[in-house]
Design a protein around this motif. Structure first.
Motif: not given
Ligand code: AMP
Length: 283
Positions: A29-31, A34, A36-37, A39-40, A152, A178, A185-186
């Motif tokens: 990630t790029m920080g 949220h 969405g991240h 959920s991954l 993405d 998410d 989209a978040r």
């Protein structure tokens, strides 16, 4: 959660885990994290024994210096969000020198043409930057599985190609988009929207849902004209592109070939914030 700034220390810990036959999941990630991240990260933790999350704002994937400067940096709250998950996580937060060495430069890749579609047309060099950093991160972490968001979608396909072409041997897994309650989209960029624009930006997903209804009834050109017209009539949002594309080649298609799977893609500006979203149409 263990936090690593240095790749050597991270690699030592990963080797130790692998000795015990643990499978390693990876979420780059790029920080400005949220839900969405997260959920991954949750999906990774479900199928892997340990999960490496990286936070690195990759300079080589920004085609616009202002966008790089404006990118939110929220490491303390990112750490708090990850800690709250109470999962077996390793956080990797290198600086650019640790990751790139002395030359902070993108490599050049041939992704078989998908790099020239959509985002590739509007963000010169973006996917070379993404490919460079993901290759570097995969070489450091050597994960069994890596998790990327369908948010993405073009990037996800680029990474699949990168993995295949460079023989990186990672199982690349796409995760669903998410969304906020409105359907938006978040994205880390949503925090830059005013309350009003954040509400208005849900229009992007509403349009995608209508496109899904229209797909198979109207042809792609008709749908595209309709979408362009809807955005022209919208006071707050500016469409950059709308495409219906084959989900594998990402090339715009005007036939509803039954064997292929298609997605619709939108990039639009809400004020000066660029937002992207997409939806599966026939699968
Ligand atoms: P970023 O930090 O924006 O580079 O995103 C890191 C990862 O999180 C990428 O694989 C993104 O596709 C994914 N991601 C970002 N937003 C979402 C979302 N709303 N739903 C699912 N995945 C997302």
């Amino acid at each position: 959660m263990q936090i690593f700034r240095e790749k050597a220390l991270l690699q030592r810990e990963i080797s130790r885990l692998k000795l015990n036959k643990n499978t390693i999941g990876f979420v780059p990630t790029m920080g400005a994290l949220h839900q969405g991240h997260l959920s991954l990260v949750r999906q990774a933790a479900e199928v892997c024994d340990a999960v490496v999350v990286s936070i690195f704002i990759n300079p080589t994937q920004f085609d616009n210096l202002k966008d790089l400067e404006n990118y939110p940096r929220t490491l303390d709250s990112d750490i708090a969000l990850l800690e709250d998950l109470h999962l077996d996580l390793l956080l990797f937060t290198p600086n650019a020198a640790e990751l790139y060495g002395e030359e902070i430069q993108a490599m050049h890749f041939d992704f078989g043409g998908i790099e020239h579609e959509m985002e590739g047309k509007y963000r010169t060099g973006h996917f070379n930057g993404v490919g460079t950093v993901v290759k570097r991160l995969f070489e450091i972490v050597v994960p069994n599985k890596a998790f990327f968001g369908e948010k993405d979608f073009q990037q996800l396909q680029i990474i699949r190609k990168l993995n295949e072409k460079e023989n990186l041997g990672v199982d690349v897994i796409g995760c669903p988009i998410d969304r906020e309650d409105t359907g938006l989209a978040r994205s880390s960029r949503n925090d830059r929207l005013s309350a009003n624009l954040r509400k208005e930006a849900a229009f992007i997903y509403q349009i995608l849902l209508k496109v899904k209804e229209k797909f198979g009834i109207e042809n792609a050109d008709e749908i595209k004209l309709w979408v362009e017209n809807e955005f022209e009539n919208h006071a707050e949002l500016n469409l950059e592109y709308f495409e219906i594309a084959d989900s594998k080649t990402l090339r715009s298609e005007n036939n509803n070939d039954q064997k292929s799977t298609f997605r619709a893609f939108i990039a639009a500006y809400a004020g000066d914030v660029r937002l992207i979203d997409n939806i599966a149409l026939n699968y």
